[in-house]
Write a protein that holds these residues in place. Sequence first.
Motif, PDB file in Angstrom:
ATOM      1  N   GLY A  11       0.945  -1.493   0.033  1.00  0.00           N
ATOM      2  CA  GLY A  11       0.136  -0.168  -0.324  1.00  0.00           C
ATOM      3  C   GLY A  11       0.782   1.131  -0.071  1.00  0.00           C
ATOM      4  O   GLY A  11       0.360   2.259   0.687  1.00  0.00           O
ATOM      5  N   ALA A  12       1.742   1.171  -1.272  1.00  0.00           N
ATOM      6  CA  ALA A  12       3.076   2.285  -0.381  1.00  0.00           C
ATOM      7  C   ALA A  12       2.633   3.659  -1.780  1.00  0.00           C
ATOM      8  O   ALA A  12       3.410   4.076  -2.073  1.00  0.00           O
ATOM      9  N   ILE A  93      -8.464  -1.659   3.240  1.00  0.00           N
ATOM     10  CA  ILE A  93      -9.693  -0.749   3.144  1.00  0.00           C
ATOM     11  C   ILE A  93     -10.388  -0.648   4.246  1.00  0.00           C
ATOM     12  O   ILE A  93     -10.419  -1.435   5.214  1.00  0.00           O
ATOM     13  N   VAL A 113      -8.718  -8.039   2.448  1.00  0.00           N
ATOM     14  CA  VAL A 113      -7.623  -7.980   1.651  1.00  0.00           C
ATOM     15  C   VAL A 113      -6.921  -7.329   3.265  1.00  0.00           C
ATOM     16  O   VAL A 113      -5.976  -7.248   3.147  1.00  0.00           O
ATOM     17  N   VAL A 140      -0.212  -3.155  10.192  1.00  0.00           N
ATOM     18  CA  VAL A 140      -1.309  -2.024  10.208  1.00  0.00           C
ATOM     19  C   VAL A 140      -2.237  -2.737  10.367  1.00  0.00           C
ATOM     20  O   VAL A 140      -3.037  -3.085   9.520  1.00  0.00           O
ATOM     21  N   ALA A 141      -2.630  -2.652  12.464  1.00  0.00           N
ATOM     22  CA  ALA A 141      -3.890  -2.983  12.725  1.00  0.00           C
ATOM     23  C   ALA A 141      -4.952  -1.541  12.440  1.00  0.00           C
ATOM     24  O   ALA A 141      -4.639  -1.119  11.519  1.00  0.00           O
ATOM     25  N   SER A 142      -6.121  -1.176  13.797  1.00  0.00           N
ATOM     26  CA  SER A 142      -6.470   0.302  13.462  1.00  0.00           C
ATOM     27  C   SER A 142      -7.073   0.339  15.269  1.00  0.00           C
ATOM     28  O   SER A 142      -7.397  -1.119  15.829  1.00  0.00           O
ATOM     29  N   ILE A 188      -6.367   9.413  10.973  1.00  0.00           N
ATOM     30  CA  ILE A 188      -5.093   9.906  10.012  1.00  0.00           C
ATOM     31  C   ILE A 188      -5.820  11.124   9.237  1.00  0.00           C
ATOM     32  O   ILE A 188      -5.941   9.826   9.023  1.00  0.00           O
ATOM     33  N   ASP A 191      -6.911   9.408   2.163  1.00  0.00           N
ATOM     34  CA  ASP A 191      -7.652   9.142   1.345  1.00  0.00           C
ATOM     35  C   ASP A 191      -8.813   8.664   1.715  1.00  0.00           C
ATOM     36  O   ASP A 191      -9.978   8.137   1.932  1.00  0.00           O
ATOM     37  N   MET A 192      -8.659   7.673   4.004  1.00  0.00           N
ATOM     38  CA  MET A 192      -9.891   6.787   3.976  1.00  0.00           C
ATOM     39  C   MET A 192     -10.635   7.299   5.041  1.00  0.00           C
ATOM     40  O   MET A 192     -11.974   7.055   4.911  1.00  0.00           O
ATOM     41  N   TRP A 193     -10.397   8.863   4.893  1.00  0.00           N
ATOM     42  CA  TRP A 193     -11.101   9.807   5.802  1.00  0.00           C
ATOM     43  C   TRP A 193     -11.530  10.284   5.051  1.00  0.00           C
ATOM     44  O   TRP A 193     -12.874  11.349   5.019  1.00  0.00           O
TER      45      TRP A 193
END
Length: 255
Positions: A11-12, A93, A113, A140-142, A188, A191-193
Amino acid sequence: MLTGKTAIITGANRGIGLATVEVFAEQGAAIWACARKQSDEFEYKLREIANSNAVSITPVYFDVTEEIAVKDTVKMIGKNSKSIDILVNNAGISMERLFSMTSVKMIREAMEVNFLSQMFLSQLISRYMMKAKYGSIVNVASVAGMESEQGGIAYGSSKAAVIFSTRTMALELGSYGIRVNSVSPGFIETDMWKGRSKEVKEKILSETPLGRQGTPREVANAILFLASDMSSYITRQNIVIDGGRKSGGGLRELV
Ligand code: NAI
């Protein structure tokens, strides 16, 4: 901090993944930067980062859920690197939907994913690390995988699986000198937001002692710490990067 080390980052092409490429390059790592699709803009950006830090950064393209493509790429990287020291499983995602409205298909996609692809790539890469008796894997979790929130059934469950499996992998791989940790970012700026309502963002900020969103670089710095020998006695941990937010409750726009 990473001179002489080779890192793979998924996801770079943007957000946290691209910030991790930048931070790792500044610390001297050779990088395989993984993205889903070829893009001239991405390759231009990588050349810029590589030149300004005098490191090698190679773009590679695959969808993390496509097992054959993943296998072929890992084989190619293995042939062309003297070692694979670091894996950052970052591609992911997000999705929000109330439980009663969430299809199994959606849950399956989140799992594929966010979780299964990390498992598969870690399995392939850890074989190289086991031979070398050295490696660091950062998943990378959340925070969504730590606290339940309304609307988080698919995404949250997949990230909870990441946190849990990180701990199991660390148990099994520790004797090979491989450390496995996760990071759990909060709110953070990526684009996710995009497209989320002002109300939700304001609610999160009101619960965040630091009173602002985090930057991709702030997450990348924690990933760097876990990836490098600075954390040589740290494994099986999950570092939370959320400005100290006291979370829980819900995403009101959904209810
Ligand atoms: P982003 O949407 O900018 O980046 C996601 C990356 O994953 C992109 O490079 C995208 O191309 C890649 N990706 C998605 N599906 C893929 C697939 N099937 N194959 C290959 N690549 C794929 O978002 P961001 O924020 O940079 O996300 C990075 C990680 O951080 C994700 O795992 C996300 O869940 C996690 N995260 C982000 C938070 C935030 O507030 N931005 C909070 C908590 C976790």
